[in-house]
Scaffold this motif. Structure first.
Motif, short mmCIF file in Angstrom:
data_model
loop_
_atom_site.label_atom_id
_atom_site.label_comp_id
_atom_site.label_asym_id
_atom_site.label_seq_id
_atom_site.Cartn_x
_atom_site.Cartn_y
_atom_site.Cartn_z
N GLU A 171 47.44 1.93 36.45
CA GLU A 171 46.14 2.43 36.03
C GLU A 171 45.37 2.98 37.22
OE1 GLU A 171 45.84 -0.92 38.03
OE2 GLU A 171 46.57 -1.22 35.98
N ARG A 217 35.56 1.77 35.49
CA ARG A 217 36.24 2.58 34.47
C ARG A 217 37.73 2.56 34.77
NH1 ARG A 217 33.95 7.87 31.60
NH2 ARG A 217 35.82 8.71 30.62
N THR A 231 40.97 5.22 28.05
CA THR A 231 40.05 4.71 29.07
C THR A 231 39.32 3.48 28.54
OG1 THR A 231 38.19 6.08 28.33
CG2 THR A 231 39.66 7.04 29.99
N ALA A 232 38.84 2.68 29.46
CA ALA A 232 38.00 1.53 29.14
C ALA A 232 36.97 1.41 30.24
CB ALA A 232 38.83 0.26 29.04
N GLU A 233 35.79 0.94 29.91
CA GLU A 233 34.75 0.81 30.93
C GLU A 233 33.90 -0.42 30.68
OE1 GLU A 233 31.03 3.49 29.45
OE2 GLU A 233 32.71 4.59 30.33
N GLY A 289 41.56 -3.56 31.96
CA GLY A 289 41.11 -3.02 30.68
C GLY A 289 41.39 -3.91 29.49
#
Length: 478
Positions: free
Chosen positions: A37, A166, A174-176, A310
């Motif tokens: 990632e 992020r 994506t993840a934040e 994430g």
């Protein structure tokens, strides 16, 4: 068209990366890998320290950067930079590809998404003026000195941070997360003749400053620090030997965290370097002992909406009624062990690779009232608070110093003692738990856990606990 998110302005456009080119670099870097990632981070942090009647330090810092990881089998390549640019990310992508060494894998699926939020996304550093924070520290000093003629020195500090992360994956997902964190600590030194003792109290969490700088909150912190110092002034030397030890609720769970929790992290068990290696499904603790790692507790210091890979945080049962049933896992160790990630992949910053780490590690409550537990002990030690400690992960041996402890004589708490250390073996101590209280409490929000040079905020908790036949190191002669 995708709606803009909270972190877009921090990492993309004029601020740094082009999202499309970044996605292509990530995809190219992770082709043929098993996982990996791009971790983007922006952090603001501040700390104000008061000592000797004046403001001694005040700092404010902004840091940002990325870490790119490629995972192939048991190997990983990691490259990080404080520069958010296409050129820096391209160099990182070229570098981490070396981790493949000819490996040809299939990228693991991205973690499931979550709309859950465990804490505010507001920035605590923006909510209270600098002058108000300085005045708070001055008020703490004034209040503490007026509270007792024994006070010789007062130290206090207030700190906070606002972290935005992020995570981008090769499949475009994506993840934040936006993570606030604040803390207030007070240290008081008291003297009685030539004898001087120190009391400490700290509190904090993933929240704004408001609840911690309210007058009732900071006065309570001073009162508790002062109380600890005055109790130490009256303490006698602790006895030594094997005895029954009663651990208080809340912060004494740090012993659980250090002596037991690290041994239940996935990497140590995959490498068979943990005292718990190979014991899954077997009894490792007395009946009635249940231990969980719970990263989902709202506003707690160790909680995470998502971990640093994430994965949404979870509530992972580690020991259930004395039986070992689970480990804390990041993505790589979970894959290599044929298990599921538990949301425990954590890193100190963009400059560090993730690994399995604890969040809030808690022993669940039992059926006994604290008074009933104390009354069951004819002679022993009541350890209410802890200072520092050491543990060997490979065999579970630990040494912890009790910063507040008392003798138990004929079922009653009597004289405070100083110089008490608890010496034992984590797995063995679990089997010696005789009674588990019904008064579960979480710590006050000050824990930081170290592992392989990385520090992350954590929480601990437990009810009152009786451990039979624990070795106590003391300073009493004879």
């Amino acid at each position: 068209m995708t709606a803009p998110t909270q972190t877009d302005s921090l990492f993309f456009g004029a601020a740094g990366l082009d999202p499309d080119r970044a996605a292509r670099h990530v995809g190219g870097a992770l082709a043929g890998c098993d996982d990996g990632e791009l971790f983007l981070e922006y952090k603001q942090s501040e700390r104000l320290g008061w000592d000797d009647g004046q403001l001694k330090s005040a700092s404010f810092d902004i840091s940002q950067g990325f870490g790119l990881r490629a995972v192939a089998g048991e190997s990983s390549g990691y490259c990080h930079a404080s520069e958010l640019s296409d050129e820096a990310l391209k160099r990182a992508a070229d570098t981490v590809q070396a981790a493949r060494h000819g490996h040809s894998g299939t990228l693991a699926l991205a973690p499931r998404g979550t709309n859950r939020h465990l804490y505010t996304s507001a920035n605590p550093l923006e909510g209270v003026a600098f002058e108000q924070k300085v005045r708070l520290l001055q008020d703490i000093d004034t209040y503490a000195r007026a509270a007792s003629p024994k006070v010789r020195q007062v130290s206090a500090a207030i700190s906070g941070e606002w972290q935005a992360v992020r995570i981008m994956r090769a499949d475009g997902s994506t993840a934040e997360d936006i993570r606030p964190l604040v803390q207030l600590v007070v240290t008081v030194v008291c003297a009685d003749g030539d004898r001087m003792e120190t009391g400490f109290f700290g509190t904090g969490g993933r929240d704004l400053y408001d609840s911690f700088i309210a007058e009732s909150a900071w006065k309570d912190a001073v009162d508790k620090a002062l109380r600890e110092a005055e109790i130490k002034l009256a303490a006698v030397d602790a006895p030594a030997g094997e005895m029954t030890v009663v651990l208080g609720s809340g912060w004494p769970g740090i012993l659980l965290h250090e002596a037991i929790g690290h041994g239940l992290e996935g990497d140590f068990n995959r490498k068979k370097t943990s005292a718990f290696s190979g014991l899954m499904g077997q009894r490792v603790a007395a009946p009635g002992v249940t231990v969980v790692d719970d990263g989902t507790l709202p506003d707690r210091r160790g909680s995470l909406t998502i971990d640093d890979e994430g994965t949404p945080s979870g509530r992972t049962t580690l020991i259930e009624d004395g039986i070992l049933v689970g480990y804390m896992q990041d993505r790589m160790n979970a894959r290599l062990m044929g298990m599921e990630p538990t949301g425990n992949g954590r890193r100190e910053s963009y400059a560090h690779h993730p690994m399995p780490r604890m969040t809030n590690t808690v022993m669940e409550p039992g059926p006994y009232a604290p008074e009933e537990i104390l009354a069951s002990v004819s002679n022993g030690l009541y350890a209410v608070n802890f200072g520092g400690g050491q543990v060997d992960i490979t065999n579970g041996k630990f040494v912890f110093s009790a910063s507040e402890a008392y003798l138990i004589e004929n079922g009653k708490v009597t004289r405070p003692v100083k110089g008490a250390t608890l010496i034992g073996n984590g797995p063995d101590a679990l089997t010696r738990v005789g009674m588990v209280g019904n008064d579960l409490a979480l710590d006050r929000g000050i824990g930081t856990c170290g592992k392989e040079g990385q520090g992350v905020p954590v929480g601990v908790g437990q009810p009152t606990l009786r451990i039979d036949g624990l070795t106590v190191g003391g300073t009493a002669s004879g």
